[in-house]
Design an enzyme around this catalytic site. Structure first.
Site, mmCIF file in Angstrom:
data_model
loop_
_atom_site.group_PDB
_atom_site.id
_atom_site.type_symbol
_atom_site.label_atom_id
_atom_site.label_comp_id
_atom_site.label_asym_id
_atom_site.label_seq_id
_atom_site.Cartn_x
_atom_site.Cartn_y
_atom_site.Cartn_z
ATOM 1 N N SER A 81 0.869 -1.137 0.089
ATOM 2 C CA SER A 81 -0.041 0.202 0.137
ATOM 3 C C SER A 81 0.938 1.155 -0.020
ATOM 4 O O SER A 81 2.068 1.073 0.304
ATOM 5 C CB SER A 81 -0.753 -0.222 1.342
ATOM 6 O OG SER A 81 -1.589 1.380 1.459
ATOM 7 N N TYR B 18 -2.712 -0.567 10.313
ATOM 8 C CA TYR B 18 -2.739 -0.749 8.819
ATOM 9 C C TYR B 18 -1.516 -0.392 8.493
ATOM 10 O O TYR B 18 -0.950 -1.302 7.679
ATOM 11 C CB TYR B 18 -4.000 0.068 8.368
ATOM 12 C CG TYR B 18 -4.017 -0.193 6.811
ATOM 13 C CD1 TYR B 18 -4.631 -1.597 6.353
ATOM 14 C CD2 TYR B 18 -3.591 0.490 5.769
ATOM 15 C CE1 TYR B 18 -4.759 -1.701 4.955
ATOM 16 C CE2 TYR B 18 -3.631 0.333 4.519
ATOM 17 C CZ TYR B 18 -4.068 -0.889 4.032
ATOM 18 O OH TYR B 18 -4.074 -1.192 2.785
HETATM 19 N N1 LIG Z 1 -8.488 0.195 -1.978
HETATM 20 C C1 LIG Z 1 -7.644 0.710 -1.530
HETATM 21 O O1 LIG Z 1 -7.673 1.909 -1.536
HETATM 22 C C2 LIG Z 1 -6.184 0.068 -1.270
HETATM 23 C C3 LIG Z 1 -5.067 0.893 -1.133
HETATM 24 C C4 LIG Z 1 -3.846 0.136 -0.951
HETATM 25 C C5 LIG Z 1 -3.947 -1.287 -0.717
HETATM 26 N N2 LIG Z 1 -5.008 -1.924 -0.738
HETATM 27 C C6 LIG Z 1 -5.112 -3.362 -0.394
HETATM 28 O O2 LIG Z 1 -5.402 -4.251 -1.455
HETATM 29 C C7 LIG Z 1 -5.905 -5.428 -1.093
HETATM 30 C C8 LIG Z 1 -7.447 -5.619 -1.422
HETATM 31 O O3 LIG Z 1 -8.052 -4.663 -0.883
HETATM 32 P P1 LIG Z 1 -9.362 -3.819 -1.777
HETATM 33 O O4 LIG Z 1 -9.419 -2.621 -1.793
HETATM 34 O O5 LIG Z 1 -9.608 -4.878 -2.943
HETATM 35 O O6 LIG Z 1 -10.544 -4.305 -0.447
HETATM 36 P P2 LIG Z 1 -12.031 -5.097 -0.457
HETATM 37 O O7 LIG Z 1 -12.380 -4.959 0.949
HETATM 38 O O8 LIG Z 1 -12.698 -4.687 -1.600
HETATM 39 O O9 LIG Z 1 -11.392 -6.652 -0.609
HETATM 40 C C9 LIG Z 1 -10.644 -7.420 0.146
HETATM 41 C C10 LIG Z 1 -11.227 -8.745 0.070
HETATM 42 O O10 LIG Z 1 -10.407 -9.470 1.022
HETATM 43 C C11 LIG Z 1 -11.324 -10.455 1.593
HETATM 44 N N3 LIG Z 1 -10.832 -10.588 3.143
HETATM 45 C C12 LIG Z 1 -10.779 -10.150 4.106
HETATM 46 N N4 LIG Z 1 -10.619 -10.785 5.090
HETATM 47 C C13 LIG Z 1 -9.810 -12.040 4.638
HETATM 48 C C14 LIG Z 1 -9.266 -13.347 4.989
HETATM 49 N N5 LIG Z 1 -8.927 -13.426 6.332
HETATM 50 N N6 LIG Z 1 -8.916 -14.311 4.162
HETATM 51 C C15 LIG Z 1 -9.468 -14.138 2.903
HETATM 52 N N7 LIG Z 1 -10.001 -13.234 2.269
HETATM 53 C C16 LIG Z 1 -10.263 -11.985 3.132
HETATM 54 C C17 LIG Z 1 -12.722 -9.678 1.924
HETATM 55 O O11 LIG Z 1 -13.818 -10.526 1.962
HETATM 56 C C18 LIG Z 1 -12.625 -9.143 0.485
HETATM 57 O O12 LIG Z 1 -13.321 -9.773 -0.563
HETATM 58 C C19 LIG Z 1 -5.752 -5.241 0.589
HETATM 59 O O13 LIG Z 1 -4.353 -5.844 1.093
HETATM 60 C C20 LIG Z 1 -5.569 -3.808 0.644
HETATM 61 O O14 LIG Z 1 -4.922 -3.466 2.048
HETATM 62 C C21 LIG Z 1 -6.424 -1.343 -1.022
#
Ligand SMILES: NC(=O)c1ccc[n+]([C@@H]2O[C@H](COP(=O)([O-])OP(=O)(O)OC[C@H]3O[C@@H](n4cnc5c(N)ncnc54)[C@H](O)[C@@H]3O)[C@@H](O)[C@H]2O)c1
Length: 251
Positions: free
Chosen positions: A138, A151
Site C-alpha cells: 500500500s 494498517y
Molecule cells: N482500496 C484501496 O484504496 C487500497 C489501497 C492500497 C492497498 N490496498 C490493499 O489491496 C488489497 C485488496 O483490498 P481491496 O481494496 O480490494 O479491498 P476489499 O475490501 O474490496 O477486498 C478485500 C477482500 O479480502 C477479503 N478478505 C478479508 N479478510 C480475509 C481473510 N482473512 N481471508 C481471505 N480473504 C479475506 C474480503 O472478503 C474482500 O473480498 C488489500 O490488501 C488492501 O490492503 C487497498
C-alpha cells in the site's frame, strides 16, 4: 495436462482481487479466487470468461485452512504458477481507540496470512523451478495518515517480508515482488470500519487530493500484477511498484 498457468488470488472476491482475477483470466490463465466470503468469490468467478475461474472459501489467517485449501488446489490443478497475496483489511482508528484484538486481527490477515500462503506455495514452485508471488502492499507502506497505525504497520511489514523471501526464493526460479496501490475504488475505500458507506463528499475530497485528480480503478492495479507475474518482469525481484496517481511524490 493443460499448459495454462494456475493463478491463486487471495481476497479474490474483493475490488482489487476480482479485478486481478479478470486480468489474469483475460491473459489466458486459470484463476482460483480464495476469499473469506465464499459468495463474494463466487460472484467474481461468475464475471469471468466461462471456465476460467473457481472460488474457494479461505480465511488466510488460519493455518489449517491455508494448508487444506492449497493442498486441494494442487490436487485438482497439479500446479500453482502465481500467488497474488492480496487479502487485506483496514483498521482506521486512533491509537487510543485501537484494541489489542484489532491489532491482532489486522496483523493476522495482512501479514500472517501472507506468510502462511507464501510458505505453502514455495515448495510447489520450488519443485517446478518457477513461479511468481505478488504481494499487495500500500502507499501506507511508505507514508501515512493519522489514525491508521495498525494498517500502516502491516503494510510496512509486507515490504520487509517481500524483500527477504524474494532473496530466499530467487535461486529457485521464484520471483517475489509487491504492488503498492494508492487509493483505489473498492469497498475498502467506500465503507467505514463498520461497513457503513462513507459520505460521497468525503470520497470526492479524497479523490481531488490525488495529483491525478481521481482514485484508481481496480483494473489499473490488476494490470500491474499481471505484468509482475509475467516474463516481461523477468529481472524484477524484491521490488515494489507504486501505482498511485502521484499520491506519494507530491510535496
Ligand atoms: N482500496 C484501496 O484504496 C487500497 C489501497 C492500497 C492497498 N490496498 C490493499 O489491496 C488489497 C485488496 O483490498 P481491496 O481494496 O480490494 O479491498 P476489499 O475490501 O474490496 O477486498 C478485500 C477482500 O479480502 C477479503 N478478505 C478479508 N479478510 C480475509 C481473510 N482473512 N481471508 C481471505 N480473504 C479475506 C474480503 O472478503 C474482500 O473480498 C488489500 O490488501 C488492501 O490492503 C487497498
Amino acid at each position: 495436462m493443460s499448459n495454462e498457468r494456475v493463478v491463486v488470488i487471495t481476497g479474490g472476491g474483493g475490488g482489487i482481487g476480482s479485478a486481478m482475477a479478470a486480468a489474469f483470466a483475460i491473459a489466458g490463465d486459470r484463476v482460483v479466487l480464495c476469499d473469506i466470503v465464499l459468495g463474494a468469490a463466487e460472484r467474481a468467478v461468475a464475471e469471468l470468461p466461462s471456465g476460467s475461474g473457481v472460488a474457494r472459501q479461505l480465511d488466510v489467517a488460519i493455518e489449517a485452512d491455508v494448508e487444506a485449501v492449497f493442498d486441494g488446489i494442487v490436487a485438482e490443478f497439479g500446479r500453482i504458477d502465481v500467488l497474488c497475496n492480496n487479502a487485506g483489511i483496514g483498521c482506521w482508528t486512533e491509537l487510543d481507540a485501537t484494541s489489542a484484538e484489532a491489532w491482532d486481527r489486522t496483523m493476522a490477515v495482512n501479514v500472517r496470512g501472507m506468510f502462511l500462503c507464501a510458505r505453502k506455495v514455495a515448495p510447489v514452485m520450488r519443485a517446478a523451478k518457477a513461479g511468481a508471488i505478488v504481494n499487495t502492499a500500500s502507499v501506507h507502506s511508505f507514508l501515512s495518515w493519522p489514525s491508521c497505525s495498525v494498517y500502516a504497520a502491516t503494510k510496512g511489514a509486507v515490504l520487509a517480508f517481500t524483500r527477504s523471501i524474494a532473496l530466499e526464493l530467487l535461486p529457485h526460479g521464484i520471483r517475489v515482488n509487491a504492488i503498492a496501490p494508492g487509493t483505489t475504488d473498492t469497498a475498502m475505500f467506500r465503507l467505514d470500519d463498520h461497513g457503513a458507506p462513507l459520505p460521497e463528499a468525503e470520497l470526492a475530497e479524497e479523490a481531488r487530493a490525488i495529483p491525478l485528480g481521481r482514485v484508481a480503478d481496480p483494473r489499473e492495479i490488476a494490470r500491474v500484477a499481471v505484468f509482475l507475474a509475467s516474463d516481461a518482469a523477468s529481472f524484477m525481484a524484491g521490488a515494489c511498484v507504486t501505482v498511485d496517481g502521484g499520491q506519494t511524490v507530491r510535496l
